[in-house]
Every structure is written in C-alpha cells, then in structure tokens.
Motif scaffolding. Structure first.
Motif, short mmCIF file in Angstrom:
data_model
loop_
_atom_site.label_atom_id
_atom_site.label_comp_id
_atom_site.label_asym_id
_atom_site.label_seq_id
_atom_site.Cartn_x
_atom_site.Cartn_y
_atom_site.Cartn_z
N ASP B 112 -4.18 9.07 0.22
CA ASP B 112 -4.86 7.82 0.59
C ASP B 112 -6.06 8.16 1.48
O ASP B 112 -5.89 8.65 2.60
CB ASP B 112 -3.85 6.93 1.33
CG ASP B 112 -4.50 5.66 1.89
OD1 ASP B 112 -5.75 5.57 1.93
OD2 ASP B 112 -3.74 4.77 2.30
N ARG B 115 -6.03 6.80 5.08
CA ARG B 115 -5.06 7.47 5.94
C ARG B 115 -5.59 8.86 6.32
O ARG B 115 -5.52 9.27 7.48
CB ARG B 115 -3.74 7.60 5.18
CG ARG B 115 -2.62 8.15 6.01
CD ARG B 115 -1.35 8.24 5.18
NE ARG B 115 -0.92 6.95 4.70
CZ ARG B 115 -0.51 6.71 3.47
NH1 ARG B 115 -0.49 7.67 2.58
NH2 ARG B 115 -0.13 5.51 3.11
N ALA B 151 1.04 9.29 -4.66
CA ALA B 151 0.14 8.18 -4.31
C ALA B 151 0.88 6.85 -4.41
O ALA B 151 0.75 5.98 -3.52
CB ALA B 151 -1.09 8.19 -5.22
N ALA B 152 1.68 6.66 -5.46
CA ALA B 152 2.41 5.40 -5.62
C ALA B 152 3.42 5.21 -4.50
O ALA B 152 3.53 4.13 -3.92
CB ALA B 152 3.11 5.37 -6.98
N THR B 154 3.44 6.56 -1.45
CA THR B 154 2.84 6.33 -0.13
C THR B 154 2.22 4.94 -0.06
O THR B 154 2.29 4.28 0.97
CB THR B 154 1.79 7.39 0.23
OG1 THR B 154 0.84 7.48 -0.82
CG2 THR B 154 2.43 8.74 0.43
N SER B 155 1.65 4.46 -1.17
CA SER B 155 1.05 3.13 -1.06
C SER B 155 2.14 2.06 -1.01
O SER B 155 2.00 1.06 -0.30
CB SER B 155 0.00 2.88 -2.15
OG SER B 155 0.62 2.47 -3.34
N GLY B 158 3.20 1.99 2.57
CA GLY B 158 2.19 1.36 3.41
C GLY B 158 2.17 -0.15 3.24
O GLY B 158 2.02 -0.89 4.20
N GLU B 159 2.33 -0.60 1.99
CA GLU B 159 2.24 -2.05 1.71
C GLU B 159 3.61 -2.71 1.70
O GLU B 159 3.71 -3.92 1.42
CB GLU B 159 1.55 -2.27 0.35
CG GLU B 159 0.11 -1.78 0.35
CD GLU B 159 -0.42 -1.59 -1.07
OE1 GLU B 159 0.15 -2.21 -2.00
OE2 GLU B 159 -1.37 -0.82 -1.24
N ARG B 161 6.10 -2.49 -0.48
CA ARG B 161 6.39 -3.09 -1.77
C ARG B 161 7.49 -2.31 -2.48
O ARG B 161 7.74 -1.15 -2.18
CB ARG B 161 5.11 -3.08 -2.63
CG ARG B 161 3.97 -3.85 -1.97
CD ARG B 161 3.49 -5.00 -2.83
NE ARG B 161 3.00 -4.53 -4.10
CZ ARG B 161 1.72 -4.24 -4.36
NH1 ARG B 161 0.82 -4.34 -3.41
NH2 ARG B 161 1.34 -3.87 -5.56
N VAL B 216 4.26 0.95 -8.44
CA VAL B 216 4.36 -0.01 -7.35
C VAL B 216 4.47 -1.41 -7.97
O VAL B 216 3.63 -1.80 -8.77
CB VAL B 216 3.13 0.06 -6.42
CG1 VAL B 216 3.30 -0.87 -5.24
CG2 VAL B 216 2.90 1.49 -5.94
#
Lengths: 352, 331
Positions: B112, B115, B151-152, B154-155, B158-159, B161, B216
């Motif tokens: 990210d 980040r 990436a999926a 960590t996002s 973060g979100e 979800r 995600v």
C-alpha cells in the motif's frame, strides 16, 4: 530539610535516608546537568541526595560506578573532566549538547508506526529498550499514536538471544569478539575469533556476519549456535568494517540464478505450488493423468524440501539434480520405520 | 514486581521535559501517555517534588503547583534545567531504526503506497533525530506470498472488510471460505493471516503463501470476541495437549530444531540433537519428515515413522525405475 527526619513523610522529604535508586539516579542527573564545571566523586558523595546512604567509601564507589554505567546505557552522556592528574580530581558532568533528542515531530500516524516497530522484538532486553525508547519519544511531545496506517499488521522477529547485546556493542565500537560455536556439519564446539560486522535476521534465524580471524576469511555464524558468553575485546577501533557488506550474498539465501523445474503433479494437488506455476509448453498429455507444470526456484535444497514434502503428489521430471535431491530425501524417509540404525549420511550443503 | 530503577528514571525525566513543553496536563492524560496508572503518576510527581540540585533547599527543587494537583492537574513550575527530552541510547536507536527499516521493506507495507510513505517518513525522522545510520543490525521480514493476496489482505485489514479466501492447508486440501481478518503476523520466516473464519466459527491462522486467492468483499468485518489475536502463530500447529513426537536429528539438521515449535531441544553427546514436538496436525509432521529425512536419525512413536515412510514409498513408486534401468534413488 525538615527538622524531623523520622516523621511520617520521612521517605519523601529526606532523600538522604533510604532514597529509592530511581530518585538517587534522578538527583545525580539533575546535579550533573546543572553543575557549572564538573563534580568530583567526593562532591557527589557529600552533596547528591542518596549517596549519603552508602555505609563506606567502597560501597559508595561501587554505587557510583554502577549508576554511571546505568545512565550511560540509557543514553545519558556523562563525560569526565580531568582537572589535575590525581584521580580524586577527576570531575564528572553531563554533556548538555549531547543530552537532548533532536527534534522528532512525529505525526500521530508516524508515532503509530514507531509504536508498532517497537513491538517487533521478542527478546526481553530489546523489549525493555523499546519501551524506554517509546517513553522518551512520548516525552518529546508526540501526540496520540494513530494506528490506522498500519492497522492489523503484527511484524515479529524471533528472540536474538543473549549474544545480541555484547555483539551489538562490539560492532558499534569495532571490538573483536570470541565465542564457542557449534559447527553445523560436525556438531563440534570450537572457539572462534571474529571481527563482527553485522547482526542480521533472515527467516527465523539470527546471524552474525564478520571476519573470522582463525579462518582468515569472512564468515556467517548462526547466533543460536553460539554457546556460552561472547567475550568482547578490550580495544575499540580494532578493525575496519568493509564499506559494503552484502549480507544476503554471504548468507547465500538469494544467490544463484532463477532456475525452472518441470513437475508432474496429480490433478487438484499441491495447490500452493500450482499458484506459482505456469503450464508446461509443448508437453503432450501424460499417460498417468498428471499435470505438467513449470515452477521457478532459486535454492535447490529449499525447493527439494518443498517438493519432497508433497510426497507422491509431485514428481520431478527435470532437472536431474533436483530429481536426485528429492529422491534422496524420499529414500531416506522410506527407511524411517526400519528398526536398524540409519546408514551413512551425506553432508548437505550449508543450510544456515 | 517492582519497576526497574532505570525505567522509572526515564519516565521521571520524561515527565519533566514533557510538562515543561506542554503546560498543565491532567493526571489521567499523563498516565495514558506514559503507559502507567494515575496512582503511579502521582507517586512520580511526589518523587520529582523532592528532587533537585545539591543543597535541596526549596529553590533547588523541581516544583509543581500544589493547588492544581489537588484538582488533578499537573502543572510544572520549576524544571531545574531538565527541560529537554532525553535522546535515545545507542541500543534503543539501533533497534528502533532497524525495525522501521524492516517494516518499510516488508511486502505487507509495500503493498500500500500510502502506508509505505508513512513508514518511510517515520523512519527518516527517527534516523535524523537519533543520528543512527544503523547498519549494525539488518532485519528482513519474511514475505513469500502472492503480491495480490498480500495487497488484498492488507487492504481488508485497513478497511475492516470481510475477505473471501481460497486456501490450501498443510494436508494439501483446498477450500473456500469467508473470513474477518484480525492480524497479519510476520513470524519465523512466513506471513500468517489470523482471522475469524465464518465457516469454522472460530479463530483460524492461514499461512499467506498458501492463500491461493483473496478477494476483499463489500461486507464490513464483524466484531468477534477473540481473546488474543497476537498469540503465537504456532498455536495452530502445536498444542500442549497434542501427542508428543520425538525426533533425533543429525547435527546438519540442527536448523530444523531451530525452526519448529519445539517443546524441548536437547544436545546429545555425539553432536546430534533431540527435539520433542507436540503436534496437532499429522500432515504437517509428515511433510517435515519427508523434507528432512536425510538428517533424521530416529523418530518416535513408531506410527509417526511408519506414516512418513509409507508416504515416501508411495512417492518413490511414482518415480518408477529411473532412466537406464537403475532403481529410483540411485540415479
């Protein structure tokens, strides 16, 4: 000072009697920051709250030496001022220019990142160091930490062990070290004399990289195989660290070109391997119904471990050296239930 | 246990420097900032109040406004020259800068850009403030995993979800499931996703390099009562109630002992090493034995050895006779 030192508030109001160590250290710091020139040991003993507790000169000397070491370990720069040559004339003060932390000005998100970084270590010593470092940073006025930027991340490294502190000190001051080291190939413990260059963590291991004086060449040592205490040489600046130390090249973790293996894989199996594979070009259907896949790898032995672990689900078609390595593992495993002792074993390449 | 004197000293000095800059601050706020109880803050103020320069007459002492303190507000009125925050010690600076560097280079952070830039600026500021060029310690965090999966994950973290995963376990069985992510742990050479699995209705640990695909979802992650999301990832493999397996490894296999969740490791006089493991997952142990068999001198109990040996024989049969008519294994 209050007239009645034995009153109910004696512990608070009479620092000379039974002063807690933290308060004695605090008073020493304040005294050495504020002294106009320097304070001799005698002035400290007579003047600084807490040192009057020492029952004898020897006890005072021990206390004062220990306290100086403690303060230096905390980053408090105590300097000696030699006034005349007689050891009793040596004065001490704190170097006020070197005392303070430079301006940091961390945003809440950055402080959150730093707080997470402080969690990385598992050694007790390092965790203590980190909690102190965080106290200092919070004292420097950073706002509330915000953890959104690194939400959910939990980086950890395994404990580096007792060798870490003396080795780091030796590296910082360029002192040579010696220690007992258990060789992987023979299991024998030998004393090694080393000029330490770097401490490195890779995978789950901690390594010392340096110049092995006995071998006359750079070497990598796994820190968990250091037995007993690390002895640090007395002379600082005893050697030069090369400007470029390529830790990874020395560890051999990522050296060697990328190679490609062709594997015959039972349908639906070895999914994690399949995720990295490309279908093999130009290969006809196999009579045994296996899928032919090409997978790239670097370390022969690490890849042979991975493939062997899949058992019959994955067969190496090529290259031959990989195939032989996997078959060697499987052959050894096929004898694990034999009651007879294991046969002669081959030396494996260094695994670090 | 009593607090160490040096830890307390750092906080005492920190309190004075902070208050000198910040002005009056409530006891509770100081307690939170310095990670101690309000009672401890009051004891610290009491200690500071009687500390100062030799002589220790009222004018020599660090001083606070007593009236404010009664109202729960700590107001420093005399700092006795201790106004500047203390610098970091060499060991502290080295460890912190090395940790930030390792984080910055890790795939979980690099996945990210936002980040990565926060970590980079924290690293720059710390390195500048401490003057620590820290090359003495060089830490690399593990990161073998599909970059898209990392990436999926960590996002989603973060979100906050929900994630849909395709995962293959140690027994090489693939499955699909929805999970609410809790932590992305990097430990011992691998990345692990600790998550609440909706299918299993419990906390589960997933090795990131065995997540085949991660997506995600739009659904927000739900709250779950997970006692200790930071618990050791080995908890998924080793358990104190699990049966014991004992391996004796040749010296060359010593590194295995260093990388598995061993209950005990014992050096034997001939240079070999005995490792006791409590393993809940037989497939995991079988894989370990297949991969490392040349260095395994003995295995007990016998059924564990038989299981691995029979898997190995099946595998050798799949190789068939080697080219040239020699049996497999002599190639």
């Amino acid at each position: 000072m209050p007239a009645n030192p034995d009153g109910p508030d004696a512990g608070r109001l009479a620092p000379a009697r039974g002063t807690p160590p933290a308060e004695r250290l605090l008073n020493l710091v304040i005294a050495l920051v504020n002294t106009s020139a320097a304070m001799t040991k005698q002035q400290v003993r007579a003047g600084v709250a807490g040192y009057g507790d020492a029952p004898s000169t020897e006890a005072f000397e021990r206390m004062f030496e220990r306290d100086k070491d403690t303060l230096r370990a905390l980053g408090i720069p105590i300097v000696t001022v030699d006034a005349g040559g007689h050891s009793d004339d040596v004065g001490y003060r704190i170097d006020n220019d070197a005392y303070a932390l430079g301006p940091v000005d961390l945003t809440p998100a950055e402080l959150g990142v730093v707080a997470l970084a402080a969690q990385l270590w598992s050694d007790k010593t390092l965790r203590t160091d980190m909690s102190r470092a965080m106290t200092k940073l919070r004292a420097a006025g950073a706002g509330e930490a915000a953890s959104d930027a690194v939400a959910g991340l939990a980086p950890r490294v395994r404990a580096a062990g007792d060798a870490y502190v003396p080795l780091l000190e030796a590296i910082s001051e360029r002192r040579d070290v010696s220690f007992r080291y258990r060789a992987a190939s023979t299991g024998q413990e030998l004393t090694r004399h080393v000029e330490p260059w770097r401490i490195a963590a890779r995978g789950s291991g901690w390594y010392l990289v340096g110049f092995d004086r006995g071998r006359g060449a750079p070497r990598v040592f796994r820190m968990s195989r250091i037995a007993g205490r690390v002895k640090v040489g007395s002379r600082p600046g005893a050697f030069d660290v090369p400007a470029e130390v390529d830790v990874d090249a020395m560890l051999g973790a990522r050296v060697g070109a990328v190679r490609r293996a062709r594997l015959a894989v039972v349908p639906e199996r070895a999914q994690a391997l399949r995720a990295r594979a490309t279908p093999a070009d130009g290969a006809g259907p196999r009579s045994d119904g296996r899928d032919l896949l090409d997978v790239e790898y670097r370390s022969l032995s690490a890849f042979a471990d991975e493939v062997a672990a899949y058992g019959q689900a994955v067969v190496v078609v090529e290259p031959d050296d990989l195939r032989a390595d996997v078959v060697r593992r499987l052959t050894a495993a096929s004898g694990l239930d034999a009651t007879a002792g294991a046969g002669p074993r081959e030396e494996e390449e260094h695994r670090g | 246990m009593a607090e160490r004197a040096d830890d307390r000293l750092v906080r005492l000095l920190g309190l004075v420097a902070f208050l000198d800059d910040a002005g009056p601050v409530r006891v509770e706020e100081l307690a939170q900032r310095f990670g101690v109880t309000p009672q401890q803050v009051r004891e610290d103020v009491d200690a500071l109040w009687v500390s100062g320069t030799p002589g220790y007459m009222p004018d020599d002492l660090i001083d606070f406004d007593a009236y404010s303190l009664e109202g729960g507000l700590v107001a420093l009125t005399q700092a006795r020259g201790m106004t500047r925050p203390l610098r970091l010690g060499t060991r502290e600076a080295v460890a912190l800068v090395a940790a930030l560097r390792a984080m910055h280079a890790s795939p979980a952070v690099q996945a990210d850009p936002g980040r990565a830039s926060v970590v980079a600026s924290a690293l720059d500021k710390l390195a500048a403030a401490t003057g620590e060029a820290a090359s003495a310690v060089d830490v690399r965090l593990a990161g073998d995993g599909d970059p898209q999966v990392v990436a999926a994950v960590t996002s989603a973290l973060g979100e906050q979800r929900r994630l849909h995963l395709r995962y293959v376990n140690a027994a090489d069985v693939a499955s699909e499931r929805d999970v609410d992510p809790l932590r992305l742990v990097t430990q011992d050479g691998s990345m692990y996703l600790v998550a609440w699995c909706l299918r299993a209705e419990g906390r589960r640990t997933f090795r990131v390099d065995r997540i085949l695909a991660a997506q995600v979802l739009d659904t927000p992650a739900a709250e779950h009562d997970v006692r200790d999301p930071d618990a050791d990832v080995w908890a998924s493999v080793a358990h104190e109630a699990a049966p014991v397996a004992t391996l004796v490894l040749a010296s060359a296999g010593r590194w295995v002992a260093e990388e598995v969740p061993a209950e005990s490791v014992r050096d034997l006089p001939d240079g070999s090493v005995e490792v006791r493991l409590r393993v809940t997952n037989p497939a995991w142990l079988r894989r370990l034995l297949l991969a490392n068999a040349p260095d395994v001198l003995s295995v007990s109990p016998p059924e564990v050895a038989r299981d691995a040996a029979s898997a190995a024989r099946d595998a050798l049969a799949a190789y068939g006779p080697a080219p040239g008519g020699t049996p497999a294994g002599r190639a």
